[in-house]
Design a protein around this motif. Sequence first.
Motif, PDB file in Angstrom:
ATOM      1  N   ALA A 189      -4.050  -1.137   8.645  1.00  0.00           N
ATOM      2  CA  ALA A 189      -2.902  -1.653   8.360  1.00  0.00           C
ATOM      3  C   ALA A 189      -2.258  -3.147   8.940  1.00  0.00           C
ATOM      4  O   ALA A 189      -1.856  -3.901   8.619  1.00  0.00           O
ATOM      5  N   VAL A 216      -3.619  -6.215   8.275  1.00  0.00           N
ATOM      6  CA  VAL A 216      -4.303  -6.873   7.277  1.00  0.00           C
ATOM      7  C   VAL A 216      -4.501  -8.508   7.807  1.00  0.00           C
ATOM      8  O   VAL A 216      -5.396  -9.265   7.383  1.00  0.00           O
ATOM      9  N   PRO A 256      -6.601   4.487   1.073  1.00  0.00           N
ATOM     10  CA  PRO A 256      -5.644   3.704   2.016  1.00  0.00           C
ATOM     11  C   PRO A 256      -5.915   3.112   3.077  1.00  0.00           C
ATOM     12  O   PRO A 256      -5.369   2.036   3.616  1.00  0.00           O
ATOM     13  N   TYR A 279      -8.159  -0.444   1.911  1.00  0.00           N
ATOM     14  CA  TYR A 279      -7.591  -1.113   0.452  1.00  0.00           C
ATOM     15  C   TYR A 279      -6.596  -2.236   0.616  1.00  0.00           C
ATOM     16  O   TYR A 279      -6.779  -3.273   0.141  1.00  0.00           O
ATOM     17  N   PRO A 280      -5.591  -1.899   1.700  1.00  0.00           N
ATOM     18  CA  PRO A 280      -4.646  -2.946   1.818  1.00  0.00           C
ATOM     19  C   PRO A 280      -5.327  -4.191   2.374  1.00  0.00           C
ATOM     20  O   PRO A 280      -5.038  -5.454   1.967  1.00  0.00           O
ATOM     21  N   CYS A 302      -7.263  -5.777  -0.881  1.00  0.00           N
ATOM     22  CA  CYS A 302      -6.305  -6.756  -1.297  1.00  0.00           C
ATOM     23  C   CYS A 302      -6.176  -8.096  -0.827  1.00  0.00           C
ATOM     24  O   CYS A 302      -6.041  -8.935  -1.426  1.00  0.00           O
ATOM     25  N   ARG A 303      -5.761  -8.043   0.504  1.00  0.00           N
ATOM     26  CA  ARG A 303      -5.493  -9.294   1.150  1.00  0.00           C
ATOM     27  C   ARG A 303      -6.667 -10.250   1.060  1.00  0.00           C
ATOM     28  O   ARG A 303      -6.704 -11.517   0.630  1.00  0.00           O
ATOM     29  N   VAL A 363      -2.960  -7.823  -4.667  1.00  0.00           N
ATOM     30  CA  VAL A 363      -3.120  -6.371  -5.204  1.00  0.00           C
ATOM     31  C   VAL A 363      -3.667  -6.350  -6.596  1.00  0.00           C
ATOM     32  O   VAL A 363      -4.252  -5.574  -7.282  1.00  0.00           O
TER      33      VAL A 363
END
Length: 326
Positions: A38, A40, A116, A119-120, A123-124, A129
């Motif tokens: 998390a 990111v 999860p 993936y965050p 995306c960053r 996203v």
Amino acid sequence: MKTQIQIEQQDNRTGDAALADQGFGRVARQNPPQFGGADVERIHEFFAENGFAVIGNCLSREELEHLNEFFERTQRERPEAWGLGGKRRVYHRSQGLMFSQPLLDYPELDAYTQHPGAYPAVCRLLGGVDKVRFSEFNFREAPPNAGRGRQNFHHDAVLPDRFTRQPYMPVDWLCAIHYLTDVEPGAPAFAVVPRSNCFATLREAYETLGEGYWETPIFGPAGTCILYDTATWHCRFDGDGKRQRRTWHQYYARGGWLPSSLPQTNRYKRPPSPCLTDWNLFPERLALHQDPAVRLFFSHWNTAQCEWVASGFSDAVRDTMPRGRQ
Ligand SMILES: [Fe+2]
């Protein structure tokens, strides 16, 4: 503040080590930092500086059990898909075992494509996203007592504008390697050269980075995830040739047009990344998914995929394609 990874390292550049297949022998002894999935912004900062980042505890115990069971089940039920059995494929001889396209026939893997845990951050790193595209998903195994593979340092797909574009980020492709077994010293470890993604050769990186050049093996328990820019020089360091290693490799591409420009022209825009391979196929349930966001994620079709779609996803057409069935 930039995160540095150079503490307590070892310089092995003596004699033949300077000409070693697996780099110049200037090997980091300290593992790079591991981030939470998390976190990111810190992942992005470290990745933008170094060309890779490591996420700890990315996969749950249940997911590791599922994926290892998947390896065992499919090696038993479809040995040809892994290059086992009578028709052992040439490209497996130095790479261990590989199941190139498990997504084609196994919907049980769909949930992993946007996992999860990583993936965050993906995306960053790719610009948002709505900018992430699927490229490739495969499983690999260095079996117990497989011997040494002698994989050389290399980079994966690259675009020439990486040398000049401003800004450099987001990257064109990135790969997520997940360790599915523990990778400790002695096991084959994925290794990177931090900050090597803008060098045309490993030697150029070695000579230019100087004291900042480190071949960095990444050790970690099962569930560790490594995200790397495909332009970053990397390899699988040989272990002792005895220990097993299982990995899941997923490649992502960047979608959409970007306004960032080459310095010499303000008219150039960065297009969506090209297809990573000419053979990788997306199954109908994903390529034509009812959710437009999923369709966009699986929208980077190569010409083989276009032909397969035009055929109505025909099994006969698939069978003519390299790695289509095996
Ligand atoms: Fe590679």
